[in-house]
Design a protein around this motif. Structure first.
Motif, short mmCIF file in Angstrom:
data_model
loop_
_atom_site.label_atom_id
_atom_site.label_comp_id
_atom_site.label_asym_id
_atom_site.label_seq_id
_atom_site.Cartn_x
_atom_site.Cartn_y
_atom_site.Cartn_z
N ARG A 211 0.83 -1.21 0.00
CA ARG A 211 0.00 0.00 0.00
C ARG A 211 0.86 1.25 0.00
O ARG A 211 0.54 2.24 -0.69
N ALA A 212 1.97 1.24 0.73
CA ALA A 212 2.84 2.41 0.76
C ALA A 212 3.40 2.71 -0.63
O ALA A 212 3.53 3.88 -1.02
N ALA A 213 3.74 1.67 -1.38
CA ALA A 213 4.24 1.87 -2.74
C ALA A 213 3.16 2.54 -3.60
O ALA A 213 3.46 3.44 -4.41
N GLN A 214 1.92 2.11 -3.43
CA GLN A 214 0.83 2.72 -4.21
C GLN A 214 0.62 4.18 -3.81
O GLN A 214 0.36 5.03 -4.66
N VAL A 215 0.76 4.47 -2.51
CA VAL A 215 0.64 5.87 -2.06
C VAL A 215 1.75 6.71 -2.67
O VAL A 215 1.53 7.87 -3.06
N CYS A 216 2.95 6.16 -2.75
CA CYS A 216 4.06 6.90 -3.36
C CYS A 216 3.77 7.24 -4.82
O CYS A 216 4.12 8.33 -5.30
N ILE A 217 3.15 6.31 -5.53
CA ILE A 217 2.77 6.57 -6.92
C ILE A 217 1.71 7.66 -6.98
O ILE A 217 1.78 8.59 -7.80
N GLU A 218 0.73 7.56 -6.07
CA GLU A 218 -0.40 8.49 -6.10
C GLU A 218 -0.05 9.89 -5.61
O GLU A 218 -0.56 10.88 -6.13
N GLN A 219 0.85 9.99 -4.62
CA GLN A 219 1.04 11.27 -3.93
C GLN A 219 2.47 11.81 -3.97
O GLN A 219 2.67 12.99 -3.66
#
Length: 349
Positions: free
Chosen positions: A89-97
């Motif tokens: 999930r943290a990797a996805q947040v890095c992509i998103e934000q």
């Protein structure tokens, strides 16, 4: 630079672990992955998992794009699976934000799932050479002994003292080396039992060494009895040698992993088995115990062979018949994987 940090860096230059795979190359993604894997897990255990993980998912973008089954399969056997889901999930947040990168700002980094104060400091120090203290389990043990601090390190007031010492000792120069050095000291010399004080570079000023307190410090966590629970794991194997797997719910241990249907007693085990397949007989397999951090689970496997599926489950995302050869591609708890890989051959018809 404090005498503690100076002595520690001199020792690290000669005896530190310079060949760890996340150091070659050392980038933010690899440092982050290693720090998450090393939470509550020893380096020797982590290395093969780390190498396999970065071979299949070499970048943060690859991790963010992967499905959860892939991530959990790569993690399977390391335990504490919530770490893997937070990582994903943290990797996805890095992509998103954060434009697809781990942020360099402490508050933004520490706000990501699974990254607390110490892990954020370790990432920023090791990946970017920024001066941030760390306080993982190894560092707590080193500083507790060095400063002679009594009291369980998990208590709030004791932890506050340790953070002050951690910050005071962290030098402005060579932040990455110092961070690795103090972790190495705790992992190789200042170990829990029988620390190798004669080889320690800071023993001359260590209170625990002087006062013969290394066996008493750190103060252990107040003990309490570990409860036991029991379960029956149902192994439904069809005529093609496939076993029925069930995805566990979002709560509790092994959440989100593929596992086996379970029941709390024999009668319920038969009822649960009959919900999924037409069965004639059951074979109890050797029971075993799996120990979690907070309880012991007594497991009785029950094998239902030649089970004929009672209904189609193709439209059920939480049930699937799976060939043994396909298990490595799924996230399964290590004891369940071992159980299935060691199943006896089906009896001849």
């Amino acid at each position: 630079m404090t005498p503690f940090a100076s002595a520690l860096l001199d020792w690290f230059d000669r005896h530190g672990r310079h060949d760890l795979p996340w150091k070659h190359p050392r980038d933010a993604y690899r440092v982050w992955l290693s720090e998450i894997m090393l939470q509550q897990t020893q380096v020797a255990t982590v290395i093969p998992y780390f190498q396999r993980f970065v071979t299949q998912l070499p970048t943060l973008h690859d991790l963010a794009a992967a499905d959860e089954d892939t991530v959990l399969a790569l993690w399977s056997g390391l335990g504490y699976y919530r770490r893997a889901r937070f990582l994903h999930r943290a990797a996805q947040v890095c992509i998103e934000q954060h434009n697809g990168e781990l942020p360099r700002e402490f508050d933004a980094l520490a706000a990501l799932p699974g990254i607390g104060r110490s892990t954020a400091g370790a990432i920023l120090a090791q990946a970017y050479e920024l001066r941030f203290p760390i306080l993982d389990g190894n560092v707590k043990r080193v500083l507790t002994r060095y400063h002679g601090i009594a009291g369980y390190p998990g208590e709030r007031e004791i932890e506050k003292q340790l953070w002050l010492h951690a910050d005071a000792h962290t030098p402005a120069e060579r932040a990455a080396d110092y961070t690795q050095a103090i972790m190495d000291l705790g992992a190789t010399l200042c170990v829990r039992t029988r620390p190798l004080c004669a080889m320690c570079p800071v023993r001359s000023d260590c209170v625990a060494h002087h006062d013969n307190l290394t066996a008493q410090l750190p103060t252990p966590k107040p003990g309490k009895a570990i409860p036991s629970r029991s379960t029956i794991m149902l192994i439904l194997r069809n005529a093609d040698g496939q076993v029925l797997l069930q995805r566990r719910g979002a709560q509790g241990v092994w959440s989100g992993l593929w596992s086996l249907p379970e029941a709390d007693d024999t009668d319920n085990a038969w009822r649960e088995a009959q919900r999924h397949a037409r069965i004639d007989d059951a074979q109890p397999l050797t029971p075993f115990v799996h120990v979690f951090s907070h309880y012991r689970l007594q497991i009785q496997p029950l094998l239902f062979d030649a089970a004929a599926p009672a209904h189609a489950i193709a439209d059920n995302a939480d049930l699937r018949w799976c060939a043994i050869a396909d298990l490595p591609a799924l996230g399964l708890p290590a004891p369940v994987r071992s159980l299935l890989m060691a199943l006896p051959e089906p009896a001849a018809p």
